[in-house]
Design an enzyme around this catalytic site. Structure first.
Site, PDB file in Angstrom:
ATOM      1  N   HIS A 488       0.828  -1.206   0.000  1.00 47.47           N
ATOM      2  CA  HIS A 488       0.000   0.000   0.000  1.00 47.47           C
ATOM      3  C   HIS A 488       0.869   1.266   0.000  1.00 47.47           C
ATOM      4  O   HIS A 488       0.723   2.138  -0.852  1.00 47.47           O
ATOM      5  CB  HIS A 488      -0.914  -0.017   1.233  1.00 47.47           C
ATOM      6  N   GLU A 489       1.768   1.344   0.947  1.00 53.87           N
ATOM      7  CA  GLU A 489       2.590   2.552   1.061  1.00 53.87           C
ATOM      8  C   GLU A 489       3.456   2.734  -0.173  1.00 53.87           C
ATOM      9  O   GLU A 489       3.714   3.858  -0.607  1.00 53.87           O
ATOM     10  CB  GLU A 489       3.439   2.525   2.330  1.00 53.87           C
ATOM     11  N   HIS A 492       1.638   4.599  -2.912  1.00 51.32           N
ATOM     12  CA  HIS A 492       1.778   6.056  -2.772  1.00 51.32           C
ATOM     13  C   HIS A 492       3.154   6.488  -3.283  1.00 51.32           C
ATOM     14  O   HIS A 492       3.304   7.494  -3.958  1.00 51.32           O
ATOM     15  CB  HIS A 492       1.682   6.478  -1.300  1.00 51.32           C
ATOM     16  N   HIS A 495       3.348   6.837  -6.930  1.00 54.39           N
ATOM     17  CA  HIS A 495       2.647   8.050  -7.374  1.00 54.39           C
ATOM     18  C   HIS A 495       3.611   9.251  -7.286  1.00 54.39           C
ATOM     19  O   HIS A 495       3.549  10.170  -8.096  1.00 54.39           O
ATOM     20  CB  HIS A 495       1.427   8.262  -6.471  1.00 54.39           C
TER      21      HIS A 495
HETATM   22 ZN   LIG Z   1      -2.679   5.261   2.128  1.00 57.45          ZN
END
Ligand SMILES: [Zn+2]
Length: 700
Positions: A488-489, A492, A495
């Site tokens: 998940h991290e 980011h 991105h």
């Molecule tokens: Zn998040």
């Protein structure tokens, strides 16, 4: 999660702006390290305060120059100059807050206390600087701009307008008054709610009553009792959500009921605490602000800056989801009740405090999988390099090389240089995965520097998690939750890493709240793709892959009876919207609040004793105490976006580099430079997110 900084801390690193700094503070000098990385071998805690003071002064001077410019306002002399005005401050503050969150020593905590009001003052000063706004407005209204220049101008202009810059003096004064009052009320909320939750703790006289809990949990109850004055030998502490994890294990039904009721009534006035007066006033003031700004309610005002844009869009999205969810929830409740009746008799009626208990028993009977069984297959380094990095290499073609020569703020950290598929340097990535007392809880991504072509700056990104570190010489092992958190991290992080934008303010993860969690949630989907999973999930000692049977049980257990989690989220989401979709004259009083909650849930078909909202009005901290007012829907919204994106990948080949490139071109590289719904549509070919896909993804 993604951490947000205040808008005006937008950074630049040009050496020219540093002429005033002749001292030897390493935070104020251009770093000699690759990518301009912060030089932690030189930075000392005492450097932060003077550096931030200098940087604030510099931004003030830069703003002053813009305002005093005698030429007509242009994009370059106003918008761009403003965008670059806080460059030094952003650079220094990024390093400071990065370290404060992850390694907060008492000295840094002291500095933080001094810094926060200074930053708030600066932000207010800029927001309400009329001369500055007039110049921005002139460019906005007169200059014909396109592309990123147009978007940057629009974003800056709107930020001022939304703070009230176009209002006449008396209304502006009222806006400021309301802001002040809301922050006072939120302060009171911040004092009252923890106290109420604390006081809701359930005292227990005998160990027998705690049957079902592990010895470790019982010892914890004993410790908690001692640290709270010891009025009984054991104490069950209440957590912030409605449901309490301990209810999955407690055999004693009477005690389960006490715990559940203590939780839901913690702040609703049935006991010593009542937050409804605060709630009612905050809601009324927000509605008034929206009306002053020309919107019909606070939700409309707040949603305008999101991907969803309107309350109609959000409500339509939720209605679809609720319709698909309800039969699943009813079936789940029935299955649990029938299971309970096998031992409790045919007349047994399942109560909300029984649900976790019987669901856990069913799960154990059907799937029986424990953390201890799976953890040996999740060696932290393998998950990072053979899982998270490997997936990114397969999909985006990027590669990673560890850089042991770049200094960090803590020896547990690792630094990697990221290269594009053609071998060009792309970014620096720091990972800081182990827990320590100076780190706050949770996991997050942020950056020491954002990508910006204008500044000739490549991104310097970091991920922070809170996993346990093994003793020297042993591999550190993760739970499945921690594995998905790492993916998940890193979503980011991608991105930020793959960002390719002109301006700092529009680059990377600086997108709306109901979009920012999409790349991260989507990246979680790679954790379970067989080619990726089998590549990283290998036994830490034997190197053997996870046995097929264990893998199957583990994956099934993730979505076991997941209607509840969806339902409690939907109910909380609808409560948040119900409170924020009223005109100021119709906001319920403190006395009406309880009843309003019941009616609001009934109206959307979510009044279900078996599935209460994850947070009830009187303890819904996201919307009353922090920044999620009219925004709690974002969690479900971004999850749907992520599922739609994953389905799109799956249909064209989940690891297909062509699809990866397409996703990168249309979304990951673009930051906030375009319309977010349009970006989503360009990649998926869908006009609107399809909520029904979420149920399938959750195994419903
Ligand atoms: Zn998040």
């Amino acid at each position: 999660m993604k951490t947000f900084k205040t808008l005006f801390m937008i950074g630049i690193a040009t050496a020219m702006t540093l002429t005033a700094c002749t001292n030897d503070n390493p935070l104020l000098q251009q770093s000699d390290l690759p990518y301009g990385a912060p030089d932690f071998s030189k930075i000392q805690p005492a450097h932060y305060l003077p550096a931030i003071e200098t940087a604030i002064r510099e931004q003030r001077e830069n703003i002053d120059k813009i305002v005093k410019n005698t030429e007509d306002p242009t994009f370059d002399n106003t918008i761009l100059a403003f965008e670059e005005s806080g460059a030094l401050l952003a650079r220094v503050a990024s390093v400071f807050f990065g370290v404060v969150e992850a390694d907060k020593t008492p000295e840094l905590a002291e500095t933080e206390k001094k810094v926060m009001p200074m930053l708030t003052d600066l932000e207010n000063e800029i927001t309400f600087n009329r001369q500055l706004f007039e110049r921005i407005r002139y460019v906005h209204d007169n200059e014909m701009l396109t592309g990123e220049k147009q978007k940057l101008t629009e974003e800056i202009y709107k930020k001022f307008v939304r703070s009230g810059a176009l209002l006449p003096e008396d209304k502006m004064a009222r806006m400021k008054e309301i802001n002040l009052r809301i922050s006072e009320l939120q302060q009171q909320w911040g004092d009252q709610l923890p106290e109420a939750t604390n006081d809701a703790a359930v005292w227990v006289e005998t160990k027998e009553e705690l049957a079902g809990l592990s010895e470790a949990d019982i010892a914890q109850c004993q410790d908690d009792a001692k640290s709270r004055g010891g009025q009984s030998p054991y104490c069950i502490v209440i957590v912030n959500t409605t449901q309490q994890p301990v209810l999955a294990s407690l055999d004693n039904r009477e005690l389960r009921k006490r715990v559940f009721e203590a939780s839901i009534h913690r702040a609703d006035g049935t006991g010593n605490h009542n937050t409804f007066a605060l709630v009612s006033e905050i809601a009324r003031l927000r509605a008034e602000q929206a009306e002053i700004m020309g919107y019909k309610d606070y939700a409309s005002y707040s949603l305008e800056k999101t991907m969803a844009k309107t309350t109609d869009n959000v409500m339509a999205f939720l209605e679809n989801l609720i319709a698909a969810y309800k039969p699943k929830a009813d079936a789940e409740t029935k299955a649990i009740e029938e299971y309970a009746r096998k031992t409790m008799g045919p007349d047994f009626e399942l109560q909300p405090y029984d649900r976790f208990y019987y669901s856990a028993k069913m799960k154990k009977e059907l799937l029986d999988v424990s953390d201890d069984e799976v953890k040996p297959y999740f060696n932290i380094d393998s998950v990072q390099q053979n899982g998270v990095f490997y997936a990114a290499t397969r999909v985006y073609g990027i590669t990673f090389k560890e850089r042991k020569d770049i200094p960090t703020y803590h020896p547990d950290m690792k630094v990697f240089e990221v290269f594009d598929k053609d071998g060009k340097p792309l970014a620096l990535f720091y990972s800081d995965y182990f827990r320590r007392p100076t780190k706050r809880g949770g996991a997050w991504m942020s950056e020491f520097a954002k990508q910006s072509r204008q500044r000739n700056q490549l991104p310097i990104i970091y991920n922070v998690c809170n996993s346990a570190k093994a003793p020297e010489g042993k591999p550190s092992l993760l739970t499945w939750d921690e594995v998905t958190t790492m993916f998940h991290e890193f979503g980011h992080a991608l991105h930020g890493i793959l960002s390719d934008c002109q301006y700092n303010m529009l680059s990377g993860t600086d997108v709306a709240r109901d979009f920012v969690e999409m790349p991260s949630q989507f990246n979680e989907s790679f954790a379970v793709i067989p080619e990726i999973f089998d590549h990283y999930a290998k036994h830490a000692e034997t190197g053997q892959p996870m046995p097929a049977d264990l893998k199957e049980r583990m994956l099934k257990s993730i979505n076991f009876q997941s209607a509840y989690a969806l339902g409690e989220n939907l109910a909380a989401t609808c409560l948040d919207l119900a409170w924020h979709m009223l005109p100021s004259t119709e906001i319920p009083t403190a006395e009406q609040a309880s009843n309003f909650e019941v009616e609001a849930l009934k109206k959307v078909g979510l009044l279900d004793v078996q599935v209460p909202p994850r947070y009830s009005t009187s303890y819904f901290n996201h919307v009353w105490g922090s920044g999620y007012a009219a925004g709690y829907y974002s969690y479900l919204w971004t999850e749907v976006l992520a599922v739609n994106i994953a389905d799109c990948f799956a249909s064209r080949g989940a690891l297909n580099p062509e699809v990866g490139q397409d996703f990168r071109d249309k979304i990951l590289s673009r930051g906030n430079t375009g319309d977010l719904m349009q970006m989503f549509a360009d990649f998926t070919g869908m006009e609107q997110p399809d909520a029904s896909a979420l149920l399938k993804a959750r195994g419903l």
